[in-house]
Write a protein that holds these residues in place. Sequence first.
Motif, PDB file in Angstrom:
ATOM      1  N   HIS A   1      20.856 -14.283   6.780  1.00  0.00           N
ATOM      2  CA  HIS A   1      21.805 -13.938   5.585  1.00  0.00           C
ATOM      3  C   HIS A   1      19.902 -13.977   4.721  1.00  0.00           C
ATOM      4  CE1 HIS A   1      25.823 -14.467   5.794  1.00  0.00           C
ATOM      5  NE2 HIS A   1      26.295 -14.995   6.897  1.00  0.00           N
ATOM      6  N   GLY A   2      20.431 -13.516   3.630  1.00  0.00           N
ATOM      7  CA  GLY A   2      19.771 -13.375   2.513  1.00  0.00           C
ATOM      8  C   GLY A   2      18.857 -12.138   2.106  1.00  0.00           C
ATOM      9  N   ALA A   3      17.425 -12.260   1.137  1.00  0.00           N
ATOM     10  CA  ALA A   3      16.289 -11.386   0.875  1.00  0.00           C
ATOM     11  C   ALA A   3      14.724 -11.499   1.292  1.00  0.00           C
ATOM     12  CB  ALA A   3      16.963 -11.184  -0.415  1.00  0.00           C
ATOM     13  N   VAL A   4      14.773 -11.131   2.440  1.00  0.00           N
ATOM     14  CA  VAL A   4      13.310 -11.483   2.615  1.00  0.00           C
ATOM     15  C   VAL A   4      12.580 -11.007   3.294  1.00  0.00           C
ATOM     16  CG1 VAL A   4      14.180 -13.230   4.148  1.00  0.00           C
ATOM     17  CG2 VAL A   4      13.804 -11.116   5.180  1.00  0.00           C
ATOM     18  N   ARG A   5      10.918 -10.843   3.250  1.00  0.00           N
ATOM     19  CA  ARG A   5       9.825 -10.112   2.897  1.00  0.00           C
ATOM     20  C   ARG A   5       9.229 -10.765   4.540  1.00  0.00           C
ATOM     21  NH1 ARG A   5       5.500  -7.286  -0.835  1.00  0.00           N
ATOM     22  NH2 ARG A   5       4.450  -6.779   1.150  1.00  0.00           N
ATOM     23  N   VAL A   6       9.083  -9.743   5.662  1.00  0.00           N
ATOM     24  CA  VAL A   6       8.679  -9.794   6.623  1.00  0.00           C
ATOM     25  C   VAL A   6       7.338  -9.814   6.267  1.00  0.00           C
ATOM     26  CG1 VAL A   6      10.761  -9.689   7.800  1.00  0.00           C
ATOM     27  CG2 VAL A   6       9.006  -7.892   7.147  1.00  0.00           C
ATOM     28  N   ALA A   7       6.328 -10.353   7.568  1.00  0.00           N
ATOM     29  CA  ALA A   7       4.723 -10.458   7.701  1.00  0.00           C
ATOM     30  C   ALA A   7       4.240  -9.219   7.113  1.00  0.00           C
ATOM     31  CB  ALA A   7       4.183 -10.429   8.650  1.00  0.00           C
ATOM     32  N   GLY A   8       3.162  -9.189   6.266  1.00  0.00           N
ATOM     33  CA  GLY A   8       2.470  -7.606   6.073  1.00  0.00           C
ATOM     34  C   GLY A   8       2.021  -6.302   7.559  1.00  0.00           C
ATOM     35  N   ASP A   9       2.277  -5.179   7.072  1.00  0.00           N
ATOM     36  CA  ASP A   9       2.220  -4.238   8.320  1.00  0.00           C
ATOM     37  C   ASP A   9       0.194  -4.406   8.583  1.00  0.00           C
ATOM     38  OD1 ASP A   9       0.713  -1.465   9.239  1.00  0.00           O
ATOM     39  OD2 ASP A   9       3.173  -1.296   8.965  1.00  0.00           O
ATOM     40  N   LYS A  10       1.124  -4.509  10.108  1.00  0.00           N
ATOM     41  CA  LYS A  10      -0.104  -4.619  10.620  1.00  0.00           C
ATOM     42  C   LYS A  10      -1.520  -3.440  11.804  1.00  0.00           C
ATOM     43  CE  LYS A  10      -0.974  -5.647  15.620  1.00  0.00           C
ATOM     44  NZ  LYS A  10      -0.214  -6.480  16.928  1.00  0.00           N
ATOM     45  N   SER A  11      -0.483  -2.886  11.413  1.00  0.00           N
ATOM     46  CA  SER A  11      -1.487  -1.212  11.039  1.00  0.00           C
ATOM     47  C   SER A  11      -2.241  -0.775   9.946  1.00  0.00           C
ATOM     48  CB  SER A  11      -0.526   0.242  11.655  1.00  0.00           C
ATOM     49  OG  SER A  11       0.253  -0.291  12.756  1.00  0.00           O
ATOM     50  N   ILE A  12      -1.541  -0.734   9.061  1.00  0.00           N
ATOM     51  CA  ILE A  12      -2.671  -0.988   7.753  1.00  0.00           C
ATOM     52  C   ILE A  12      -3.210  -2.061   7.482  1.00  0.00           C
ATOM     53  CG2 ILE A  12      -1.696  -0.730   4.814  1.00  0.00           C
ATOM     54  CD1 ILE A  12       0.613   0.162   5.983  1.00  0.00           C
ATOM     55  N   SER A  13      -2.682  -3.375   7.493  1.00  0.00           N
ATOM     56  CA  SER A  13      -3.906  -4.446   7.594  1.00  0.00           C
ATOM     57  C   SER A  13      -5.397  -4.230   8.361  1.00  0.00           C
ATOM     58  CB  SER A  13      -3.474  -5.369   8.222  1.00  0.00           C
ATOM     59  OG  SER A  13      -2.232  -6.407   6.997  1.00  0.00           O
ATOM     60  N   HIS A  14      -5.332  -3.730   9.417  1.00  0.00           N
ATOM     61  CA  HIS A  14      -6.669  -3.142   9.967  1.00  0.00           C
ATOM     62  C   HIS A  14      -7.234  -2.704   9.813  1.00  0.00           C
ATOM     63  CE1 HIS A  14      -6.027  -4.896  14.413  1.00  0.00           C
ATOM     64  NE2 HIS A  14      -4.986  -4.790  14.383  1.00  0.00           N
ATOM     65  N   ARG A  15      -6.661  -1.207   9.093  1.00  0.00           N
ATOM     66  CA  ARG A  15      -7.602   0.164   8.942  1.00  0.00           C
ATOM     67  C   ARG A  15      -7.939  -0.749   7.134  1.00  0.00           C
ATOM     68  NH1 ARG A  15      -3.591   1.933  12.720  1.00  0.00           N
ATOM     69  NH2 ARG A  15      -3.970   2.989  13.523  1.00  0.00           N
TER      70      ARG A  15
END
Length: 437
Positions: A17-31
């Motif tokens: 339940h709830g509203a959550v933000r998961v970890a940032g995008d790995k592919s975009i972070s690398h680039r």
Amino acid sequence: MSGSDTVFNVKPGGALHGAVRVAGDKSISHRSIMLGSLAEGVTEVNGFLEGDDCLATMNAFRAMGVSIDHHGEGWVRIEGAGLKGLQKPAGPLDLGNSGTSMRLLAGICAGQDFDVTLTGDASLSKRPMRRVTEPLEAMGARIETAAGGTPPLKIAGGHLLKGMDYVLPMASAQVKSCVLLAGMYAEGETCTTEPAPTRDHTERMLNGFGYSVQRQGARACLQGGGKLTAARIDVPADISSAAFFMVGASIAPNSDITLENVGINPTRDGVITILREMGANIEVLNPREVCGEPVADIRVRAARLQGIAIPEAQVPLAIDEFPAIFVAAACAEGTTVLTGAEELRVKESDRIQVMADGLQALGISAEPTPDGIRIQGGQPGAGTVQSHGDHRISMSFAMAALRARGEIIIEDCANVNTSFPGFVELAASCGLNISQN
């Protein structure tokens, strides 16, 4: 930290339940680190993934003389060195567990004036690299690998690269990106043609940094000798990390969770398509565009899933999400069949075999095939699962406990930090009965 140091204990039952933000995008972070380092001017990144893989990329560019200010909490400031401004590192660049770092950096390093060696951990050192070294050598690079075409990669500097027209033998965003990044250093035009769509973050981000990439269907082309201009990057939440919660909420009765600000790039959204075909209740809300990438909030509620034959056209669009999808299949009614996914055998682990072994340990009928798997749905039992140091295996089996009859113990989980630091705390806050030791 060795993988054997971390064990997940997940008790059965619960709901998300709830509203959550998961970890940032790995592919975009690398680039963002790579292109920001090669750009002229100062690039600021918000939402950067603080995972080990992306930090390995950051450390590699620091070792090549780039000034990168990083205070944690997803904020990074990069003083770009320009395309020709990297410096010879003092020693080998250790890229840990990160195949993305190694394959994309191979393309960048092939265009430098200095020699460089790319190394990695035991898992990365088994992964196939000829898929990038062969096209780079065809462009004029000189690269030595270990026997079998695996790391370390010893890249000799000072070799003139020539543009090429490369038809990829497999659908691989990492290979496509490697060739295009090398193309910036090559004489003339470099083009890639892929057999099936793969994630297009590199092409989008190159354009965002002012380096023109022409795209037509499966083909992408750029001219060598251009320049990158600094940009501001807002990294969306990673759909690959959101996938665990999509599956968890789908299989756990009474679940209702909203995943905020998730990247829904059309080359990455196969997990949504596949789960919907299985009967999942997934709503894509408030779609918008941020820094050239499509983003939305995703609401998922519990649903009765059905086994399906997964369409082969969706395989490249969900290649990293299959461990989670296999857990959905294990909790669905009927049989799920995957074909055309031999690429899963050369990820951080042989994901077909490791997932089959884990599902069988929980009493689920899972029959691996050379290019896929056949899973008979049911209810997972209690058991101990070996993740073989593969972060996506660990997180997938954690979610399986939501429908299991007993406790699931998952061993060798330290590499979850490569892609999703804080996973245990976030999952627990949503209702998963998880602890780690």
